[in-house]
Design a protein around this motif. Sequence first.
Motif, PDB file in Angstrom:
ATOM      1  N   TYR A  28      -5.881 -11.359  -6.511  1.00 56.50           N
ATOM      2  CA  TYR A  28      -5.997 -10.657  -5.532  1.00 56.50           C
ATOM      3  C   TYR A  28      -4.276  -9.465  -6.070  1.00 56.50           C
ATOM      4  O   TYR A  28      -4.102  -9.706  -6.812  1.00 56.50           O
ATOM      5  CB  TYR A  28      -5.040 -11.340  -4.675  1.00 56.50           C
ATOM      6  N   THR A  29      -4.399  -8.747  -5.252  1.00 54.14           N
ATOM      7  CA  THR A  29      -3.327  -7.320  -4.598  1.00 54.14           C
ATOM      8  C   THR A  29      -2.469  -7.669  -3.527  1.00 54.14           C
ATOM      9  O   THR A  29      -2.676  -7.782  -2.550  1.00 54.14           O
ATOM     10  CB  THR A  29      -3.729  -6.121  -5.504  1.00 54.14           C
ATOM     11  N   SER A  30      -0.731  -6.914  -3.734  1.00 53.46           N
ATOM     12  CA  SER A  30      -0.250  -7.046  -2.747  1.00 53.46           C
ATOM     13  C   SER A  30       1.040  -6.823  -2.745  1.00 53.46           C
ATOM     14  O   SER A  30       1.031  -5.766  -3.980  1.00 53.46           O
ATOM     15  CB  SER A  30      -0.078  -8.318  -2.329  1.00 53.46           C
ATOM     16  N   ALA A  31       1.035  -5.280  -1.714  1.00 53.83           N
ATOM     17  CA  ALA A  31       2.638  -4.426  -1.431  1.00 53.83           C
ATOM     18  C   ALA A  31       2.840  -4.847  -0.217  1.00 53.83           C
ATOM     19  O   ALA A  31       2.307  -4.990   0.947  1.00 53.83           O
ATOM     20  CB  ALA A  31       2.319  -3.012  -2.499  1.00 53.83           C
ATOM     21  N   ASN A  32       3.690  -4.910  -0.353  1.00 51.85           N
ATOM     22  CA  ASN A  32       4.660  -4.686   1.169  1.00 51.85           C
ATOM     23  C   ASN A  32       4.321  -5.940   1.425  1.00 51.85           C
ATOM     24  O   ASN A  32       4.492  -5.511   3.176  1.00 51.85           O
ATOM     25  CB  ASN A  32       3.759  -3.741   1.690  1.00 51.85           C
ATOM     26  N   GLY A  33       4.568  -6.820   1.821  1.00 48.24           N
ATOM     27  CA  GLY A  33       4.454  -8.286   1.860  1.00 48.24           C
ATOM     28  C   GLY A  33       2.857  -8.455   2.564  1.00 48.24           C
ATOM     29  O   GLY A  33       2.331  -9.560   3.130  1.00 48.24           O
ATOM     30  N   TYR A  34       1.731  -7.460   2.112  1.00 48.33           N
ATOM     31  CA  TYR A  34       0.121  -7.830   2.910  1.00 48.33           C
ATOM     32  C   TYR A  34      -0.540  -7.801   1.450  1.00 48.33           C
ATOM     33  O   TYR A  34      -0.303  -7.127   0.117  1.00 48.33           O
ATOM     34  CB  TYR A  34       0.146  -6.189   3.203  1.00 48.33           C
ATOM     35  N   MET A  35      -1.440  -8.607   1.315  1.00 43.33           N
ATOM     36  CA  MET A  35      -2.971  -8.674   0.644  1.00 43.33           C
ATOM     37  C   MET A  35      -3.555  -7.810   0.254  1.00 43.33           C
ATOM     38  O   MET A  35      -3.597  -6.902   1.765  1.00 43.33           O
ATOM     39  CB  MET A  35      -3.554  -9.293   0.102  1.00 43.33           C
ATOM     40  N   PHE A  36      -4.135  -6.946  -0.125  1.00 40.92           N
ATOM     41  CA  PHE A  36      -4.871  -5.659   0.448  1.00 40.92           C
ATOM     42  C   PHE A  36      -6.041  -5.596  -0.648  1.00 40.92           C
ATOM     43  O   PHE A  36      -7.370  -4.821  -0.209  1.00 40.92           O
ATOM     44  CB  PHE A  36      -4.599  -4.744   0.313  1.00 40.92           C
ATOM     45  N   SER A  37      -6.248  -6.549  -1.595  1.00 42.74           N
ATOM     46  CA  SER A  37      -7.616  -6.937  -2.867  1.00 42.74           C
ATOM     47  C   SER A  37      -7.647  -7.981  -2.970  1.00 42.74           C
ATOM     48  O   SER A  37      -6.310  -8.854  -3.168  1.00 42.74           O
ATOM     49  CB  SER A  37      -7.816  -6.214  -3.304  1.00 42.74           C
TER      50      SER A  37
END
Length: 107
Positions: A28-37
Amino acid sequence: MWEEKLKIYDQLVAKCHRFKRKGKTVPYTSANGYMFSLLNKNGEIGIRFSKEVQEKYIKEFNSSIYRSHNAVMKGYVLIPDDMLHDLDNVANYLNEGYDYVMDLEPK
């Protein structure tokens, strides 16, 4: 099949220089505390967008909502296999997903 999709997912993420792939068994990918893919166990790639953009892309991609482990992933769009022949194009959508979660309130 899953290993092939993992290679494609890794190639896709490698085209985006602002984030890296995470996860060993569930990539997965995540940023800012959220997964986005996410790459699910069926070898399907999903990218997260706002609700409005999700609805637009489901129609535009002739796709559907994204599921992982029998759960509907809120805001995610299933990226159809026929789109994976142009990873530069899909990378634009992945970057859009990153921008979306970066605009959310940090977790």
